[in-house]
Write a protein that holds these residues in place. Sequence first.
Motif, PDB file in Angstrom:
ATOM      1  N   MET A   1      33.235  20.233 -18.843  1.00  0.00           N
ATOM      2  CA  MET A   1      33.037  18.905 -18.286  1.00  0.00           C
ATOM      3  C   MET A   1      32.981  17.907 -19.433  1.00  0.00           C
ATOM      4  O   MET A   1      32.174  18.068 -20.343  1.00  0.00           O
ATOM      5  CB  MET A   1      31.738  18.888 -17.477  1.00  0.00           C
ATOM      6  N   HIS A  43      33.610  13.617  -7.762  1.00  0.00           N
ATOM      7  CA  HIS A  43      34.683  14.589  -7.486  1.00  0.00           C
ATOM      8  C   HIS A  43      34.875  15.556  -8.659  1.00  0.00           C
ATOM      9  O   HIS A  43      35.070  16.758  -8.442  1.00  0.00           O
ATOM     10  CB  HIS A  43      35.993  13.875  -7.144  1.00  0.00           C
ATOM     11  N   ARG A  44      34.802  15.047  -9.883  1.00  0.00           N
ATOM     12  CA  ARG A  44      34.935  15.927 -11.053  1.00  0.00           C
ATOM     13  C   ARG A  44      33.780  16.920 -11.114  1.00  0.00           C
ATOM     14  O   ARG A  44      33.980  18.099 -11.420  1.00  0.00           O
ATOM     15  CB  ARG A  44      34.999  15.101 -12.346  1.00  0.00           C
ATOM     16  N   GLN A  46      32.061  18.007  -8.597  1.00  0.00           N
ATOM     17  CA  GLN A  46      32.284  18.957  -7.504  1.00  0.00           C
ATOM     18  C   GLN A  46      33.331  19.990  -7.902  1.00  0.00           C
ATOM     19  O   GLN A  46      33.136  21.192  -7.683  1.00  0.00           O
ATOM     20  CB  GLN A  46      32.764  18.186  -6.267  1.00  0.00           C
ATOM     21  N   ASP A  47      34.428  19.545  -8.482  1.00  0.00           N
ATOM     22  CA  ASP A  47      35.490  20.460  -8.913  1.00  0.00           C
ATOM     23  C   ASP A  47      34.993  21.453  -9.961  1.00  0.00           C
ATOM     24  O   ASP A  47      35.464  22.585 -10.018  1.00  0.00           O
ATOM     25  CB  ASP A  47      36.687  19.691  -9.470  1.00  0.00           C
ATOM     26  N   ALA A  48      34.030  21.025 -10.781  1.00  0.00           N
ATOM     27  CA  ALA A  48      33.469  21.892 -11.822  1.00  0.00           C
ATOM     28  C   ALA A  48      32.440  22.872 -11.257  1.00  0.00           C
ATOM     29  O   ALA A  48      31.989  23.767 -11.963  1.00  0.00           O
ATOM     30  CB  ALA A  48      32.831  21.050 -12.921  1.00  0.00           C
ATOM     31  N   GLY A  49      32.055  22.693  -9.987  1.00  0.00           N
ATOM     32  CA  GLY A  49      31.066  23.580  -9.369  1.00  0.00           C
ATOM     33  C   GLY A  49      29.625  23.158  -9.634  1.00  0.00           C
ATOM     34  O   GLY A  49      28.698  23.879  -9.310  1.00  0.00           O
ATOM     35  N   TRP A  50      29.454  21.976 -10.211  1.00  0.00           N
ATOM     36  CA  TRP A  50      28.114  21.491 -10.520  1.00  0.00           C
ATOM     37  C   TRP A  50      27.478  20.762  -9.338  1.00  0.00           C
ATOM     38  O   TRP A  50      26.278  20.556  -9.307  1.00  0.00           O
ATOM     39  CB  TRP A  50      28.153  20.521 -11.698  1.00  0.00           C
ATOM     40  N   TYR A  71      25.198  14.422  -1.649  1.00  0.00           N
ATOM     41  CA  TYR A  71      25.515  15.197  -2.842  1.00  0.00           C
ATOM     42  C   TYR A  71      24.241  15.781  -3.416  1.00  0.00           C
ATOM     43  O   TYR A  71      23.193  15.140  -3.408  1.00  0.00           O
ATOM     44  CB  TYR A  71      26.176  14.298  -3.902  1.00  0.00           C
TER      45      TYR A  71
END
Length: 108
Positions: A1, A43-44, A46-50, A71
């Motif tokens: 990230m 969104h970033r 979320q995409d990273a799984g955080w 969120y």
Amino acid sequence: MRMTIPVAKVLSALLAEPGTERYGLDLMKLTGLPSGTLYPVLHRLQDAGWLAADWEEVDPAVAGRPARRYYRLTAEGVVAARRALAELRALAPQTGPSLGGAAGAPAW
């Protein structure tokens, strides 16, 4: 990230109360970020799984507003966010002008 100031602000806001779900407008108020900056960060993350996100179960007609998307940091996200912010703080100069936070502390 990739750790940018907006990412650090969002993570700091979410880590203030890691078990609390936050919606976009709430995060905009906490971070001072506009929606055009906030939502790409979310969104970033979320995409990273955080970050996990879920729609509120509400009837918009009854509530008088659209459903909110909430969120929250995942367990992995809490650990990763704490580590990333600690690394960022370690890189911040310990002396010199403040970035607007408490004396000697970065404002993120």
